[in-house]
Design an enzyme around this catalytic site. Structure first.
Site, PDB file in Angstrom:
ATOM      1  N   MET A   1      47.761  34.328  40.339  1.00 21.63           N
ATOM      2  CA  MET A   1      48.026  32.957  39.878  1.00 21.63           C
ATOM      3  C   MET A   1      49.423  32.906  39.248  1.00 21.63           C
ATOM      4  O   MET A   1      49.725  32.007  38.466  1.00 21.63           O
ATOM      5  CB  MET A   1      46.954  32.515  38.885  1.00 21.63           C
ATOM      6  CG  MET A   1      45.567  32.494  39.531  1.00 21.63           C
ATOM      7  SD  MET A   1      44.422  31.327  38.799  1.00 21.63           S
ATOM      8  CE  MET A   1      44.261  32.003  37.174  1.00 21.63           C
TER       9      MET A   1
ATOM     10  N   ALA B   1      52.810  34.071  36.948  1.00 23.12           N
ATOM     11  CA  ALA B   1      53.105  34.608  35.603  1.00 23.12           C
ATOM     12  C   ALA B   1      52.967  36.135  35.665  1.00 23.12           C
ATOM     13  O   ALA B   1      52.238  36.744  34.892  1.00 23.12           O
ATOM     14  CB  ALA B   1      52.187  34.008  34.548  1.00 23.12           C
TER      15      ALA B   1
ATOM     16  N   HIS C   1      53.194  40.129  35.676  1.00 20.72           N
ATOM     17  CA  HIS C   1      53.561  41.154  34.696  1.00 20.72           C
ATOM     18  C   HIS C   1      53.413  42.525  35.361  1.00 20.72           C
ATOM     19  O   HIS C   1      53.066  42.619  36.562  1.00 20.72           O
ATOM     20  CB  HIS C   1      52.691  41.026  33.438  1.00 20.72           C
ATOM     21  CG  HIS C   1      51.231  40.984  33.721  1.00 20.72           C
ATOM     22  ND1 HIS C   1      50.537  42.049  34.262  1.00 20.72           N
ATOM     23  CD2 HIS C   1      50.314  39.989  33.581  1.00 20.72           C
ATOM     24  CE1 HIS C   1      49.276  41.734  34.407  1.00 20.72           C
ATOM     25  NE2 HIS C   1      49.105  40.471  34.019  1.00 20.72           N
TER      26      HIS C   1
ATOM     27  N   GLY D   1      51.179  44.667  35.334  1.00 14.63           N
ATOM     28  CA  GLY D   1      49.875  44.916  35.963  1.00 14.63           C
ATOM     29  C   GLY D   1      49.885  44.430  37.410  1.00 14.63           C
ATOM     30  O   GLY D   1      49.497  45.155  38.333  1.00 14.63           O
ATOM     31  N   HIS D   2      50.368  43.203  37.626  1.00  9.08           N
ATOM     32  CA  HIS D   2      50.480  42.690  39.002  1.00  9.08           C
ATOM     33  C   HIS D   2      51.419  43.580  39.819  1.00  9.08           C
ATOM     34  O   HIS D   2      51.154  43.873  40.981  1.00  9.08           O
ATOM     35  CB  HIS D   2      51.064  41.272  39.017  1.00  9.08           C
ATOM     36  CG  HIS D   2      50.226  40.236  38.353  1.00  9.08           C
ATOM     37  ND1 HIS D   2      50.575  39.633  37.174  1.00  9.08           N
ATOM     38  CD2 HIS D   2      49.046  39.681  38.712  1.00  9.08           C
ATOM     39  CE1 HIS D   2      49.664  38.757  36.836  1.00  9.08           C
ATOM     40  NE2 HIS D   2      48.711  38.754  37.743  1.00  9.08           N
TER      41      HIS D   2
ATOM     42  N   VAL E   1      46.227  48.236  33.722  1.00  6.37           N
ATOM     43  CA  VAL E   1      47.527  48.688  33.220  1.00  6.37           C
ATOM     44  C   VAL E   1      47.639  48.211  31.776  1.00  6.37           C
ATOM     45  O   VAL E   1      47.343  47.053  31.474  1.00  6.37           O
ATOM     46  CB  VAL E   1      48.686  48.115  34.074  1.00  6.37           C
ATOM     47  CG1 VAL E   1      50.026  48.616  33.553  1.00  6.37           C
ATOM     48  CG2 VAL E   1      48.504  48.510  35.532  1.00  6.37           C
TER      49      VAL E   1
HETATM   50  O1  PAF Z   1      42.619  37.171  39.150  1.00  7.30           O
HETATM   51  C1  PAF Z   1      43.254  36.129  39.414  1.00  7.30           C
HETATM   52  O2  PAF Z   1      44.437  35.983  39.100  1.00  7.30           O
HETATM   53  C2  PAF Z   1      42.549  34.999  40.159  1.00  7.30           C
HETATM   54  O3  PAF Z   1      41.232  34.888  39.767  1.00  7.30           O
HETATM   55  C3  PAF Z   1      42.673  35.120  41.687  1.00  7.30           C
HETATM   56  C4  PAF Z   1      41.962  36.355  42.213  1.00  7.30           C
HETATM   57  C5  PAF Z   1      44.127  35.156  42.086  1.00  7.30           C
HETATM   58  C6  PAF Z   1      42.024  33.897  42.346  1.00  7.30           C
HETATM   59  O4  PAF Z   1      42.653  32.722  41.965  1.00  7.30           O
END
Ligand code: PAF
Length: 279
Positions: free
Chosen positions: A30, A32, A34, A36-37, A179
């Site tokens: 979604m 933003a 960081h 972790g992503h 993370v």
């Molecule tokens: O974990 C998230 O950021 C959300 O729940 C996801 C998996 C992107 C679905 O909108």
């Protein structure tokens, strides 16, 4: 790195990747973003020919309108970050591209097999319906070979595993460890909403969870659950919403320490934080 804002352009690119025999690693987000992503995206880059990321603040998974409105939207910054770690494409649609009016105004139904009756599902009614609704759509458009999810949202991950099984979606789900900052705080987009003081307070959550591991040789599941709740609530500025020690697969209350995971949600001021620990 390519940016797709409409489904048709994305689907054309995906068809070409598949025609060329390329594997696609996919990280739904979604935004933003960081560290972790980034760790998920780096893994997707390493393990696949093509790595794609979706950035979409999904309205149907928010049961609180204010939370949806306040969710940070930082597309330019996110794109710049993804470029530096080697993502090949970003899919960033608008809600009206994804949902018809009817879908926006009705609840998507899915048989969760009980996984949604506890913890987040109990406190955020409808949340997981929205998650399954968007992730199943994204999988349909992106047709990934592998998709990467963080273990911080443990219940979400368990539900995604069930979703691909029930819906028979041919994708490998890769579970990625939490993370943490050096302080122990689990990384989250919501951390951006913590003041410097609140951040110092929030660090206690992971410390208490780590400490609770030492108790498992002498105490029961129920005793440790109570201990964690008490310790966290004792910290000024923190309020536990729930702490439950459950079975890692079924998410039903754990009877003993085998295969147990403790999942916590805590309010630090107005910010709702989640974390978990495997025992
Ligand atoms: O974990 C998230 O950021 C959300 O729940 C996801 C998996 C992107 C679905 O909108």
């Amino acid at each position: 790195m390519q940016l797709f804002t409409n489904i048709q352009a994305l689907e054309e690119a995906v068809a070409k990747y598949h025609k060329d025999g390329k594997t696609i690693g996919f990280v739904p987000t979604m935004g933003a973003l960081h560290a972790g992503h980034c760790s998920l995206v780096k893994q997707a880059v390493e393990q696949n020919d093509v790595a794609g990321v979706s950035i979409f603040v999904n309205p149907t998974q928010f049961n609180n309108k204010e939370d949806l409105a306040k969710y940070p939207r930082t597309l330019d910054r996110d794109m710049a970050l993804l470029e530096t770690i080697g993502a090949d494409f970003v899919f960033a649609p608008q809600p009206e591209d994804i949902y018809s009016d009817e879908e926006m105004n009705s609840t998507f139904q899915f048989d969760f097999g009980g996984l949604d009756q506890v913890m987040e599902g109990k406190y955020r009614p409808g949340h997981f319906n929205g998650v399954v609704q968007i992730v199943s759509k994204l999988f349909k458009y992106v047709q990934p070979t592998r998709a990467y999810f963080g273990e911080k949202d443990y219940q979400q991950l368990a539900i995604i595993h069930r979703m691909v099984k029930v819906m028979n979606i041919p994708v490998e789900i890769i579970d990625c460890p939490i993370v943490r900052e050096q302080s122990g705080l689990a990384l989250s987009s919501r951390n951006e909403r913590l003041s410097a003081d609140e951040k110092k307070i929030a660090v206690n959550i992971s410390h208490i969870l780590f400490e609770s591991r030492q108790l498992t040789s002498s105490q029961s599941v129920q005793q440790v659950e109570n201990w964690v709740i008490e310790q966290v609530n004792r910290v000024e500025g923190l309020t536990v919403e729930y702490y439950q020690i459950v079975d890692q697969q079924t998410l039903q209350p754990a009877q003993d320490w085998s295969n147990a995971i403790g999942c916590i949600t805590v309010y630090c001021g107005p910010v709702r934080l989640i974390d978990n620990i495997k025992y």
